[in-house]
Design an enzyme around this catalytic site. Sequence first.
Site, PDB file in Angstrom:
ATOM      1  N   GLY A  10       2.220   7.199 124.942  1.00 26.59           N
ATOM      2  CA  GLY A  10       1.393   5.994 124.866  1.00 26.59           C
ATOM      3  C   GLY A  10       0.773   5.640 126.206  1.00 26.59           C
ATOM      4  O   GLY A  10      -0.384   5.203 126.275  1.00 26.59           O
ATOM      5  N   ASP A  11       1.514   5.836 127.281  1.00 30.30           N
ATOM      6  CA  ASP A  11       1.005   5.585 128.622  1.00 30.30           C
ATOM      7  C   ASP A  11      -0.220   6.461 128.889  1.00 30.30           C
ATOM      8  O   ASP A  11      -1.243   5.989 129.382  1.00 30.30           O
ATOM      9  CB  ASP A  11       2.104   5.857 129.650  1.00 30.30           C
ATOM     10  CG  ASP A  11       1.621   5.708 131.077  1.00 30.30           C
ATOM     11  OD1 ASP A  11       1.093   4.631 131.426  1.00 30.30           O
ATOM     12  OD2 ASP A  11       1.774   6.674 131.857  1.00 30.30           O
ATOM     13  N   ALA A  12      -0.126   7.737 128.535  1.00 32.60           N
ATOM     14  CA  ALA A  12      -1.237   8.672 128.768  1.00 32.60           C
ATOM     15  C   ALA A  12      -2.451   8.319 127.910  1.00 32.60           C
ATOM     16  O   ALA A  12      -3.590   8.334 128.393  1.00 32.60           O
ATOM     17  CB  ALA A  12      -0.782  10.100 128.485  1.00 32.60           C
TER      18      ALA A  12
END
Length: 125
Positions: A10-12
Amino acid sequence: MNALALAYIGDAVYELAIREHVLSQGNYRQQVLHNRSVAYVSARAQANIVKNLEPELSEDELAVVKRGRNTKGHAAPKNTDVVQYRYSTGFEALIGHLYLNKDQERLQEIINFAISYVEGEARDE
């Protein structure tokens, strides 16, 4: 999939969406692009986004956020506190969950909400 793995992807996904958004606003030097991106992707910003987004989440989405927020293994970076970092992990887990489940429409709604929220906060300052 465990919540930290969801947050990892999700961060990416969120970072890429924000970089695309920032680039769409004009061609700037790298430092300017980075500084603009930080306003959207910092733990503080993500924590505030998810807190304001919670009323709009389905039960399943809220469960993913809570799972991410409550996961063990949080080591907050120097520039934020543990509570903000946990909420931001919950936000990233939600993004990862939507991405991996190929729910592109909802993912885009959440990202659009995040962008609008941060830009609204910037106008209010």
